[in-house]
Design a protein around this motif. Structure first.
Motif, PDB file in Angstrom:
ATOM      1  N   HIS A  25     -10.768   4.855  -0.371  1.00  0.00           N
ATOM      2  CA  HIS A  25      -9.317   5.012  -0.188  1.00  0.00           C
ATOM      3  C   HIS A  25      -8.699   3.734   0.375  1.00  0.00           C
ATOM      4  O   HIS A  25      -7.643   3.292  -0.072  1.00  0.00           O
ATOM      5  CB  HIS A  25      -9.027   6.198   0.728  1.00  0.00           C
ATOM      6  CG  HIS A  25      -7.569   6.403   0.986  1.00  0.00           C
ATOM      7  ND1 HIS A  25      -6.708   6.842   0.006  1.00  0.00           N
ATOM      8  CD2 HIS A  25      -6.816   6.200   2.094  1.00  0.00           C
ATOM      9  CE1 HIS A  25      -5.480   6.906   0.509  1.00  0.00           C
ATOM     10  NE2 HIS A  25      -5.528   6.521   1.765  1.00  0.00           N
ATOM     11  N   GLN A  26      -9.363   3.125   1.340  1.00  0.00           N
ATOM     12  CA  GLN A  26      -8.871   1.880   1.944  1.00  0.00           C
ATOM     13  C   GLN A  26      -8.895   0.751   0.916  1.00  0.00           C
ATOM     14  O   GLN A  26      -7.964  -0.054   0.842  1.00  0.00           O
ATOM     15  CB  GLN A  26      -9.724   1.523   3.170  1.00  0.00           C
ATOM     16  CG  GLN A  26      -9.316   0.267   3.879  1.00  0.00           C
ATOM     17  CD  GLN A  26      -8.029   0.417   4.659  1.00  0.00           C
ATOM     18  OE1 GLN A  26      -7.406   1.462   4.687  1.00  0.00           O
ATOM     19  NE2 GLN A  26      -7.619  -0.638   5.294  1.00  0.00           N
ATOM     20  N   GLN A  27      -9.944   0.686   0.099  1.00  0.00           N
ATOM     21  CA  GLN A  27     -10.025  -0.348  -0.933  1.00  0.00           C
ATOM     22  C   GLN A  27      -8.903  -0.180  -1.949  1.00  0.00           C
ATOM     23  O   GLN A  27      -8.305  -1.165  -2.386  1.00  0.00           O
ATOM     24  CB  GLN A  27     -11.379  -0.294  -1.626  1.00  0.00           C
ATOM     25  CG  GLN A  27     -12.511  -0.773  -0.758  1.00  0.00           C
ATOM     26  CD  GLN A  27     -13.853  -0.673  -1.469  1.00  0.00           C
ATOM     27  OE1 GLN A  27     -13.943  -0.207  -2.595  1.00  0.00           O
ATOM     28  NE2 GLN A  27     -14.897  -1.121  -0.796  1.00  0.00           N
ATOM     29  N   LEU A  28      -8.609   1.062  -2.321  1.00  0.00           N
ATOM     30  CA  LEU A  28      -7.528   1.323  -3.257  1.00  0.00           C
ATOM     31  C   LEU A  28      -6.189   0.901  -2.657  1.00  0.00           C
ATOM     32  O   LEU A  28      -5.372   0.271  -3.323  1.00  0.00           O
ATOM     33  CB  LEU A  28      -7.507   2.808  -3.636  1.00  0.00           C
ATOM     34  CG  LEU A  28      -6.396   3.250  -4.583  1.00  0.00           C
ATOM     35  CD1 LEU A  28      -6.455   2.486  -5.898  1.00  0.00           C
ATOM     36  CD2 LEU A  28      -6.483   4.749  -4.817  1.00  0.00           C
ATOM     37  N   ARG A  29      -5.974   1.220  -1.395  1.00  0.00           N
ATOM     38  CA  ARG A  29      -4.727   0.844  -0.717  1.00  0.00           C
ATOM     39  C   ARG A  29      -4.562  -0.675  -0.692  1.00  0.00           C
ATOM     40  O   ARG A  29      -3.488  -1.198  -0.987  1.00  0.00           O
ATOM     41  CB  ARG A  29      -4.703   1.416   0.697  1.00  0.00           C
ATOM     42  CG  ARG A  29      -3.371   1.253   1.399  1.00  0.00           C
ATOM     43  CD  ARG A  29      -3.408   1.828   2.815  1.00  0.00           C
ATOM     44  NE  ARG A  29      -4.269   1.068   3.705  1.00  0.00           N
ATOM     45  CZ  ARG A  29      -3.967  -0.120   4.207  1.00  0.00           C
ATOM     46  NH1 ARG A  29      -2.845  -0.713   3.889  1.00  0.00           N
ATOM     47  NH2 ARG A  29      -4.798  -0.749   5.016  1.00  0.00           N
ATOM     48  N   LEU A  30      -5.627  -1.387  -0.370  1.00  0.00           N
ATOM     49  CA  LEU A  30      -5.565  -2.852  -0.325  1.00  0.00           C
ATOM     50  C   LEU A  30      -5.328  -3.445  -1.719  1.00  0.00           C
ATOM     51  O   LEU A  30      -4.572  -4.406  -1.864  1.00  0.00           O
ATOM     52  CB  LEU A  30      -6.852  -3.420   0.285  1.00  0.00           C
ATOM     53  CG  LEU A  30      -7.052  -3.132   1.764  1.00  0.00           C
ATOM     54  CD1 LEU A  30      -8.456  -3.563   2.199  1.00  0.00           C
ATOM     55  CD2 LEU A  30      -5.999  -3.816   2.606  1.00  0.00           C
ATOM     56  N   ALA A  31      -5.971  -2.873  -2.732  1.00  0.00           N
ATOM     57  CA  ALA A  31      -5.769  -3.365  -4.097  1.00  0.00           C
ATOM     58  C   ALA A  31      -4.322  -3.165  -4.525  1.00  0.00           C
ATOM     59  O   ALA A  31      -3.717  -4.048  -5.142  1.00  0.00           O
ATOM     60  CB  ALA A  31      -6.724  -2.650  -5.053  1.00  0.00           C
ATOM     61  N   LEU A  32      -3.750  -2.010  -4.188  1.00  0.00           N
ATOM     62  CA  LEU A  32      -2.351  -1.755  -4.532  1.00  0.00           C
ATOM     63  C   LEU A  32      -1.411  -2.713  -3.807  1.00  0.00           C
ATOM     64  O   LEU A  32      -0.439  -3.191  -4.396  1.00  0.00           O
ATOM     65  CB  LEU A  32      -1.982  -0.306  -4.208  1.00  0.00           C
ATOM     66  CG  LEU A  32      -2.517   0.729  -5.195  1.00  0.00           C
ATOM     67  CD1 LEU A  32      -2.330   2.135  -4.645  1.00  0.00           C
ATOM     68  CD2 LEU A  32      -1.854   0.577  -6.544  1.00  0.00           C
ATOM     69  N   GLN A  33      -1.694  -2.999  -2.550  1.00  0.00           N
ATOM     70  CA  GLN A  33      -0.859  -3.952  -1.803  1.00  0.00           C
ATOM     71  C   GLN A  33      -0.880  -5.320  -2.468  1.00  0.00           C
ATOM     72  O   GLN A  33       0.153  -5.967  -2.615  1.00  0.00           O
ATOM     73  CB  GLN A  33      -1.342  -4.085  -0.359  1.00  0.00           C
ATOM     74  CG  GLN A  33      -0.911  -2.989   0.549  1.00  0.00           C
ATOM     75  CD  GLN A  33      -1.456  -3.197   1.965  1.00  0.00           C
ATOM     76  OE1 GLN A  33      -2.475  -3.845   2.167  1.00  0.00           O
ATOM     77  NE2 GLN A  33      -0.765  -2.636   2.938  1.00  0.00           N
ATOM     78  N   GLN A  34      -2.064  -5.766  -2.864  1.00  0.00           N
ATOM     79  CA  GLN A  34      -2.156  -7.074  -3.501  1.00  0.00           C
ATOM     80  C   GLN A  34      -1.444  -7.069  -4.849  1.00  0.00           C
ATOM     81  O   GLN A  34      -0.751  -8.025  -5.194  1.00  0.00           O
ATOM     82  CB  GLN A  34      -3.615  -7.486  -3.682  1.00  0.00           C
ATOM     83  CG  GLN A  34      -3.728  -8.903  -4.193  1.00  0.00           C
ATOM     84  CD  GLN A  34      -5.156  -9.364  -4.271  1.00  0.00           C
ATOM     85  OE1 GLN A  34      -6.032  -8.618  -4.678  1.00  0.00           O
ATOM     86  NE2 GLN A  34      -5.388 -10.610  -3.902  1.00  0.00           N
ATOM     87  N   ALA A  35      -1.594  -6.005  -5.611  1.00  0.00           N
ATOM     88  CA  ALA A  35      -0.929  -5.921  -6.908  1.00  0.00           C
ATOM     89  C   ALA A  35       0.591  -5.918  -6.746  1.00  0.00           C
ATOM     90  O   ALA A  35       1.308  -6.544  -7.537  1.00  0.00           O
ATOM     91  CB  ALA A  35      -1.390  -4.671  -7.656  1.00  0.00           C
ATOM     92  N   GLU A  36       1.106  -5.249  -5.716  1.00  0.00           N
ATOM     93  CA  GLU A  36       2.559  -5.242  -5.471  1.00  0.00           C
ATOM     94  C   GLU A  36       3.059  -6.652  -5.163  1.00  0.00           C
ATOM     95  O   GLU A  36       4.093  -7.078  -5.672  1.00  0.00           O
ATOM     96  CB  GLU A  36       2.903  -4.305  -4.322  1.00  0.00           C
ATOM     97  CG  GLU A  36       2.800  -2.846  -4.687  1.00  0.00           C
ATOM     98  CD  GLU A  36       2.963  -1.922  -3.487  1.00  0.00           C
ATOM     99  OE1 GLU A  36       3.142  -2.410  -2.355  1.00  0.00           O
ATOM    100  OE2 GLU A  36       2.914  -0.710  -3.704  1.00  0.00           O
ATOM    101  N   GLY A  37       2.328  -7.368  -4.342  1.00  0.00           N
ATOM    102  CA  GLY A  37       2.717  -8.743  -4.027  1.00  0.00           C
ATOM    103  C   GLY A  37       2.685  -9.627  -5.254  1.00  0.00           C
ATOM    104  O   GLY A  37       3.577 -10.458  -5.463  1.00  0.00           O
TER     105      GLY A  37
END
Length: 151
Positions: A25-37
């Motif tokens: 879940h944490q990895q998914l959250r971090l991946a989404l944050q990077q993709a948004e940026g």
């Protein structure tokens, strides 16, 4: 250079953070944050490049001889197409496709989070390369308009 000394509390805290980062879940959250940026970066970069080309490029491509003119047209088309596709891939990375089923069973949810994280990284990586290609193609078009001889 001597290695830094850490307290036992600092080492335990670091281990706790490392354990948390291994959580799907944490990895998914971090991946989404990077993709948004990255999506925001691509959008602003595409707008900036379009403005630079319009403001600094040659106003009338018909003044260029045939070879350079068609090179500029091809570079611009390929460059902006690459940037548009890169932007679309970054949107897919952030938002996924509509109608994706959210799993209520823990094993299926964890498998989905791991799969989705890998998908996001692949989409962002493809968007990065397409973004670089787009920037280089548009920059190449601008350079051709500056240095190519006119008719």
């Amino acid at each position: 250079m001597p290695s830094p000394r850490f307290t036992d509390d600092q080492l335990r805290d670091a281990e706790d953070r490392a354990e948390a980062l291994r959580d799907p879940h944490q990895q998914l959250r971090l991946a989404l944050q990077q993709a948004e940026g990255y999506r925001t970066y691509l959008s602003s970069l595409t707008g900036l490049l379009a403005a630079v080309f319009v403001l600094k490029g040659q106003e009338d491509l018909s003044k260029l001889s045939d070879g350079p003119r068609w090179a500029v047209v091809a570079l611009l088309a390929c460059g902006f197409l690459g940037l548009i596709i890169a932007s679309w891939l970054s949107v897919l990375a952030v938002h996924d496709r509509p109608g994706v089923e959210v799993y209520s069973e823990p094993n299926r949810l964890l498998a989905h989070e791991k799969r989705r994280t890998r998908q996001i990284w692949r989409l962002v990586e493809a968007a990065r390369w397409l973004g670089l290609f787009g920037v280089l193609a548009v920059a190449g078009a601008v350079i051709v308009t500056w240095v190519a001889p006119g008719q």
